[in-house]
Design a protein around this motif. Structure first.
Motif, mmCIF file in Angstrom:
data_model
loop_
_atom_site.group_PDB
_atom_site.id
_atom_site.type_symbol
_atom_site.label_atom_id
_atom_site.label_comp_id
_atom_site.label_asym_id
_atom_site.label_seq_id
_atom_site.Cartn_x
_atom_site.Cartn_y
_atom_site.Cartn_z
ATOM 1 N N ARG A 58 5.833 -43.862 -11.839
ATOM 2 C CA ARG A 58 5.494 -44.340 -10.492
ATOM 3 C C ARG A 58 5.208 -43.173 -9.543
ATOM 4 O O ARG A 58 4.275 -43.220 -8.744
ATOM 5 C CB ARG A 58 6.618 -45.212 -9.948
ATOM 6 N N ILE A 59 6.025 -42.137 -9.642
ATOM 7 C CA ILE A 59 5.844 -40.977 -8.768
ATOM 8 C C ILE A 59 4.557 -40.241 -9.116
ATOM 9 O O ILE A 59 3.827 -39.784 -8.225
ATOM 10 C CB ILE A 59 7.083 -40.058 -8.823
ATOM 11 N N GLU A 60 4.241 -40.156 -10.398
ATOM 12 C CA GLU A 60 3.001 -39.471 -10.805
ATOM 13 C C GLU A 60 1.781 -40.116 -10.165
ATOM 14 O O GLU A 60 0.857 -39.422 -9.767
ATOM 15 C CB GLU A 60 2.864 -39.479 -12.342
ATOM 16 N N LYS A 61 1.777 -41.421 -10.034
ATOM 17 C CA LYS A 61 0.632 -42.125 -9.440
ATOM 18 C C LYS A 61 0.435 -41.753 -7.961
ATOM 19 O O LYS A 61 -0.672 -41.785 -7.457
ATOM 20 C CB LYS A 61 0.794 -43.633 -9.589
ATOM 21 N N VAL A 62 1.517 -41.392 -7.282
ATOM 22 C CA VAL A 62 1.470 -41.095 -5.851
ATOM 23 C C VAL A 62 1.454 -39.585 -5.589
ATOM 24 O O VAL A 62 0.746 -39.111 -4.699
ATOM 25 C CB VAL A 62 2.687 -41.742 -5.133
ATOM 26 N N GLN A 63 2.229 -38.840 -6.351
ATOM 27 C CA GLN A 63 2.379 -37.391 -6.162
ATOM 28 C C GLN A 63 2.189 -36.672 -7.509
ATOM 29 O O GLN A 63 3.091 -36.012 -8.010
ATOM 30 C CB GLN A 63 3.757 -37.068 -5.568
ATOM 31 N N HIS A 64 1.012 -36.811 -8.064
ATOM 32 C CA HIS A 64 0.673 -36.237 -9.374
ATOM 33 C C HIS A 64 1.083 -34.765 -9.474
ATOM 34 O O HIS A 64 1.673 -34.348 -10.471
ATOM 35 C CB HIS A 64 -0.834 -36.401 -9.603
ATOM 36 N N ASP A 65 0.787 -33.994 -8.459
ATOM 37 C CA ASP A 65 1.026 -32.543 -8.492
ATOM 38 C C ASP A 65 2.500 -32.175 -8.649
ATOM 39 O O ASP A 65 2.805 -31.070 -9.092
ATOM 40 C CB ASP A 65 0.461 -31.876 -7.243
ATOM 41 N N TRP A 66 3.394 -33.077 -8.294
ATOM 42 C CA TRP A 66 4.812 -32.765 -8.439
ATOM 43 C C TRP A 66 5.221 -32.616 -9.903
ATOM 44 O O TRP A 66 6.184 -31.920 -10.206
ATOM 45 C CB TRP A 66 5.665 -33.854 -7.806
ATOM 46 N N LEU A 67 4.499 -33.264 -10.811
ATOM 47 C CA LEU A 67 4.854 -33.208 -12.225
ATOM 48 C C LEU A 67 4.290 -31.988 -12.939
ATOM 49 O O LEU A 67 4.821 -31.577 -13.961
ATOM 50 C CB LEU A 67 4.407 -34.478 -12.946
ATOM 51 N N VAL A 68 3.227 -31.410 -12.408
ATOM 52 C CA VAL A 68 2.553 -30.297 -13.084
ATOM 53 C C VAL A 68 3.510 -29.138 -13.401
ATOM 54 O O VAL A 68 3.511 -28.639 -14.531
ATOM 55 C CB VAL A 68 1.318 -29.831 -12.284
ATOM 56 N N PRO A 69 4.367 -28.710 -12.479
ATOM 57 C CA PRO A 69 5.290 -27.614 -12.813
ATOM 58 C C PRO A 69 6.306 -27.972 -13.907
ATOM 59 O O PRO A 69 6.967 -27.089 -14.448
ATOM 60 C CB PRO A 69 6.016 -27.329 -11.491
ATOM 61 N N TYR A 70 6.422 -29.239 -14.243
ATOM 62 C CA TYR A 70 7.384 -29.700 -15.243
ATOM 63 C C TYR A 70 6.734 -29.931 -16.612
ATOM 64 O O TYR A 70 7.388 -30.421 -17.532
ATOM 65 C CB TYR A 70 8.066 -30.989 -14.760
ATOM 66 N N LEU A 71 5.460 -29.573 -16.739
ATOM 67 C CA LEU A 71 4.755 -29.801 -18.003
ATOM 68 C C LEU A 71 5.468 -29.180 -19.198
ATOM 69 O O LEU A 71 5.626 -29.829 -20.239
ATOM 70 C CB LEU A 71 3.327 -29.248 -17.913
ATOM 71 N N ASP A 72 5.888 -27.930 -19.080
ATOM 72 C CA ASP A 72 6.548 -27.283 -20.215
ATOM 73 C C ASP A 72 7.850 -27.990 -20.587
ATOM 74 O O ASP A 72 8.156 -28.135 -21.779
ATOM 75 C CB ASP A 72 6.793 -25.796 -19.940
ATOM 76 N N GLN A 73 8.590 -28.458 -19.596
ATOM 77 C CA GLN A 73 9.819 -29.191 -19.902
ATOM 78 C C GLN A 73 9.503 -30.532 -20.569
ATOM 79 O O GLN A 73 10.209 -30.950 -21.487
ATOM 80 C CB GLN A 73 10.648 -29.404 -18.643
ATOM 81 N N LEU A 74 8.441 -31.195 -20.111
ATOM 82 C CA LEU A 74 8.034 -32.439 -20.762
ATOM 83 C C LEU A 74 7.685 -32.186 -22.225
ATOM 84 O O LEU A 74 8.087 -32.933 -23.115
ATOM 85 C CB LEU A 74 6.832 -33.060 -20.039
ATOM 86 N N LEU A 75 6.958 -31.109 -22.460
ATOM 87 C CA LEU A 75 6.493 -30.790 -23.811
ATOM 88 C C LEU A 75 7.604 -30.279 -24.718
ATOM 89 O O LEU A 75 7.623 -30.583 -25.917
ATOM 90 C CB LEU A 75 5.371 -29.749 -23.745
ATOM 91 N N ASN A 76 8.516 -29.494 -24.184
ATOM 92 C CA ASN A 76 9.515 -28.818 -25.012
ATOM 93 C C ASN A 76 10.864 -29.514 -25.092
ATOM 94 O O ASN A 76 11.563 -29.371 -26.090
ATOM 95 C CB ASN A 76 9.725 -27.386 -24.515
ATOM 96 N N GLU A 77 11.237 -30.231 -24.059
ATOM 97 C CA GLU A 77 12.559 -30.857 -24.030
ATOM 98 C C GLU A 77 12.472 -32.380 -24.062
ATOM 99 O O GLU A 77 13.027 -33.014 -24.963
ATOM 100 C CB GLU A 77 13.323 -30.414 -22.783
ATOM 101 N N VAL A 78 11.758 -32.934 -23.108
ATOM 102 C CA VAL A 78 11.725 -34.389 -22.977
ATOM 103 C C VAL A 78 11.051 -35.026 -24.192
ATOM 104 O O VAL A 78 11.509 -36.054 -24.697
ATOM 105 C CB VAL A 78 11.025 -34.806 -21.664
ATOM 106 N N SER A 79 10.015 -34.402 -24.709
ATOM 107 C CA SER A 79 9.306 -34.984 -25.857
ATOM 108 C C SER A 79 10.143 -35.007 -27.127
ATOM 109 O O SER A 79 9.794 -35.684 -28.091
ATOM 110 C CB SER A 79 7.999 -34.233 -26.106
#
Length: 175
Positions: A58-79
């Motif tokens: 939901r937040i990505e749809k409104v504030q997409h740029d807030w997630l960009v700095p978390y890309l590595d964590q999404l790829l390395n930890e959350v995934s």
């Protein structure tokens, strides 16, 4: 003292949103709480992780740029979290964040989704992952050559939503 986001995401029926929308509103008003929300992916509670996924989409749809700095964590930890809601959310977020990914990050995201498509038995994970990979395969011949046999396999899945999506994507990509 402000109520912790993780506490706000606990409790209630596992399939309900609980206070997720309240958390989304809170974070959208106070961006400093975004990191606290993101950290909820490390919660031991699968309901908290499910609601974290919902909130982040939901937040990505409104504030997409807030997630960009978390890309590595999404790829390395959350995934690496073995939970269907996290896996289908990765398919959604990776598609949304693809324009912001480096070549290395995009390669890594592709590998995560390929793994999830091969190993998951969750119908939502399969459907959302197929959707993202189909879009990416349009411009990636290596991915397409890997993806088409996966679609053939999934077209025989006993669940109609999976088999119909696979057959439709196969027809579109085989043409």
């Amino acid at each position: 003292m402000a109520e912790p986001v993780e506490q706000m995401l606990t409790g209630g029926h596992a399939n309900s949103l609980g206070r997720t929308l309240e958390v989304v509103d809170l974070v959208l008003v106070d961006q400093t709480r975004f990191g606290e929300l993101f950290a909820c992916y490390l919660s031991k509670d699968p309901v908290v992780r499910l609601r974290t996924s919902n909130a982040l989409k939901r937040i990505e749809k409104v504030q997409h740029d807030w997630l960009v700095p978390y890309l590595d964590q999404l790829l390395n930890e959350v995934s690496e979290i073995d939970q269907a809601s996290t896996q289908w959310t990765m398919a959604n977020l990776f598609l949304a964040l693809a324009p912001d990914m480096s070549k290395t990050q995009h390669t890594q995201a592709r590998q995560v989704l390929k793994r999830n498509l091969e190993k998951s038995d969750d119908w939502i994970v399969l459907n959302e992952t197929m959707r993202t990979l189909a879009i990416w395969a349009q411009n990636d011949t290596d991915l397409k050559s890997w993806f088409l046999p996966q679609l053939k396999r999934l077209a025989a899945d006993p669940r109609k939503s999976v088999s119909k999506r696979a057959a439709k994507l196969l027809a579109e990509n085989d043409a």
